[in-house]
Motif scaffolding. Structure first.
Motif, short mmCIF file in Angstrom:
data_model
loop_
_atom_site.label_atom_id
_atom_site.label_comp_id
_atom_site.label_asym_id
_atom_site.label_seq_id
_atom_site.Cartn_x
_atom_site.Cartn_y
_atom_site.Cartn_z
N GLY A 215 0.26 -1.20 -0.34
CA GLY A 215 -0.70 0.10 0.62
C GLY A 215 0.51 1.77 -0.05
N ILE A 216 1.79 1.18 0.84
CA ILE A 216 2.96 2.54 1.16
C ILE A 216 3.78 2.49 -0.44
N ILE A 217 3.90 1.63 -1.86
CA ILE A 217 4.78 2.06 -2.72
C ILE A 217 3.21 2.51 -3.52
N THR A 218 2.39 1.81 -3.24
CA THR A 218 0.86 1.74 -4.60
C THR A 218 0.95 3.63 -4.21
N ALA A 219 0.79 3.51 -3.13
CA ALA A 219 0.19 5.70 -2.83
C ALA A 219 1.47 6.65 -3.09
N THR A 220 2.38 6.28 -2.86
CA THR A 220 3.74 6.95 -3.05
C THR A 220 3.95 7.08 -4.20
N THR A 221 4.05 5.59 -5.32
CA THR A 221 4.24 6.00 -6.78
C THR A 221 3.13 5.58 -8.01
N SER A 222 2.81 4.94 -7.18
CA SER A 222 0.48 5.20 -8.58
C SER A 222 1.21 3.95 -9.25
N MET A 223 2.25 3.00 -8.62
CA MET A 223 2.18 1.66 -9.51
C MET A 223 2.21 0.48 -7.89
N GLY A 224 1.08 -0.37 -8.93
CA GLY A 224 0.84 -1.43 -8.10
C GLY A 224 1.87 -2.67 -7.68
N LEU A 225 1.92 -2.72 -6.69
CA LEU A 225 2.85 -4.57 -6.22
C LEU A 225 2.38 -5.48 -5.68
N VAL A 226 2.14 -6.51 -5.93
CA VAL A 226 1.77 -7.49 -5.43
C VAL A 226 3.13 -8.88 -5.25
N MET A 227 3.29 -8.81 -3.70
CA MET A 227 4.65 -9.09 -3.54
C MET A 227 4.17 -11.24 -3.29
N GLY A 228 4.47 -11.61 -4.75
CA GLY A 228 4.64 -12.97 -4.90
C GLY A 228 5.27 -14.25 -4.54
N THR A 229 6.66 -13.46 -4.34
CA THR A 229 7.90 -14.33 -4.48
C THR A 229 7.66 -15.06 -4.05
N PRO A 230 7.84 -14.40 -2.38
CA PRO A 230 8.59 -14.62 -1.08
C PRO A 230 7.28 -15.68 -0.87
N SER A 231 5.65 -15.21 -1.08
CA SER A 231 4.73 -16.27 -0.66
C SER A 231 4.95 -17.48 -1.81
N ASP A 232 5.69 -17.63 -2.97
CA ASP A 232 5.50 -18.80 -3.80
C ASP A 232 7.39 -19.68 -3.56
N LEU A 233 8.31 -19.18 -3.02
CA LEU A 233 8.97 -19.43 -2.58
C LEU A 233 8.90 -20.31 -1.22
N ILE A 234 8.05 -20.43 -0.60
CA ILE A 234 8.27 -20.56 1.13
C ILE A 234 6.65 -21.78 0.66
N SER A 235 6.14 -21.46 0.11
CA SER A 235 4.47 -22.12 0.15
C SER A 235 5.89 -23.56 -1.86
N GLY A 236 6.32 -23.05 -2.22
CA GLY A 236 6.52 -24.17 -3.21
C GLY A 236 7.56 -25.22 -2.17
N HIS A 237 7.91 -25.08 -0.77
CA HIS A 237 8.52 -25.88 -0.51
C HIS A 237 7.63 -26.98 0.66
N LEU A 238 6.86 -26.11 0.79
CA LEU A 238 5.83 -26.72 1.77
C LEU A 238 4.84 -27.45 1.27
N LEU A 239 5.19 -26.98 -0.31
CA LEU A 239 3.79 -28.16 -0.90
C LEU A 239 4.60 -28.76 -2.58
N LEU A 240 6.09 -29.23 -2.18
CA LEU A 240 6.81 -29.51 -2.95
C LEU A 240 5.92 -30.45 -3.80
N GLY A 241 6.52 -30.96 -5.38
CA GLY A 241 4.83 -31.81 -5.89
C GLY A 241 3.85 -31.89 -5.85
N ASN A 242 3.04 -30.61 -5.29
CA ASN A 242 2.32 -30.71 -5.69
C ASN A 242 1.27 -29.75 -6.15
#
Length: 290
Positions: free
Chosen positions: A22-49
């Protein structure tokens, strides 16, 4: 399917990342969704699925994205002095209408567009779907992102990305007389490449040219005009692109009218690059799913 026990983890990711998003979107008008950290962790938790990973990724990504969209629209309504009691029911109604229209549109396209989302259809190649498919394979099915894989060096990007904003902030504090240090915004710089993939790299020169003319040339040499019309010009450009896409789809694409061939449209993605689908060695796989 995704285990129900991972839903709290998905909500935790959403809560943690919504504030910086929200801070980055409010100051830059560029929307950002931080999906890579969740992808990295969930990829290890759900490896092979991969199916469960895709469900987790979709749930987390959608929650973050919808929060930013909701706050943006609420901010616009606040500036327009529309009471929240009126705004909230409109949000609910628009969500129902949008979901229905999107579902109906998807069904229509799947039933009426031959070979959609396949290499046989050069127009409807579904580049965003390719990106999601590749992410699912890399993070979940093969587990390619770990310290022992061939992509382990990419993980250093997390550390570099965490250090760069601190570096720019430190430079501003150490050298307050150097004014241009204040314009160094590493999250904004790096976020500009967030659309690659699926956006072709050839789109970036035009994006840079329009931004340079609008926010540098006009800002410096026609500041009074820029101050009065910059936001209107930005909205007009966005609306023009949306309207143009709407017209092109219904008048040209649905009638099998193709864009004229010229040298700048070479390559599989039509951006003049014949090695778009190649790996780092220049090899193009022939047995591709997409």
């Amino acid at each position: 399917m995704m285990p129900a026990s991972l839903i709290p983890l998905s909500l935790l990711f959403t809560i943690i990342f919504s504030i910086p998003n929200g801070i980055i979107t409010a100051t830059t008008s560029m929307g950002l969704v931080m999906g890579t950290p969740s992808d990295l962790i969930s990829g290890h938790l759900l490896l092979g699925n991969p199916v469960a990973f895709l469900a987790f990724r979709t749930f987390t990504f959608t929650c973050q994205d919808q929060i930013i969209i909701y706050l943006t629209n609420a901010k616009i309504a606040h500036y327009m002095k529309i009471p929240p009691r009126i705004v909230f029911p409109i949000f609910i109604l628009s969500s129902v209408i949008t979901s229905t229209v999107q579902y109906a549109t998807a069904i229509y396209l799947l039933q009426h567009v031959p070979n959609i989302c396949t290499p046989e259809n050069s127009i409807w190649r579904c580049l965003g779907l390719q990106n999601t498919f590749s992410t699912t394979i890399i993070f979940s099915l093969t587990g390619s992102f770990n310290m022992s894989s061939q992509y382990s060096s990419v993980l250093w990007g997390f550390l570099v990305g965490a250090i760069l904003p601190i570096l720019s902030w430190s430079l501003c504090k150490m050298y307050p007389n150097i004014k241009w240090f204040a314009f160094i915004h590493f999250p904004m710089f790096l976020m500009a490449t967030n659309a690659i993939p699926p956006a072709p790299a050839a789109e970036y020169p035009s994006w840079f040219l329009v931004g340079f003319i609008s926010n540098f040339v006009l800002y410096r040499y026609a500041h009074s005009w820029w101050e009065k019309y910059a936001y209107i010009f930005s909205i007009a450009m966005s609306c023009g692109v949306a309207l143009c896409g709407f017209i092109i789809f219904f008048t040209l694409q649905l009638n099998d009218v193709s864009f004229p061939e010229w040298w700048g449209l070479g390559g599989p993605n039509g951006d003049g690059c014949p090695l778009d689908l190649a790996n780092y060695s220049g090899f193009i796989a022939t047995n591709r799913y997409f």
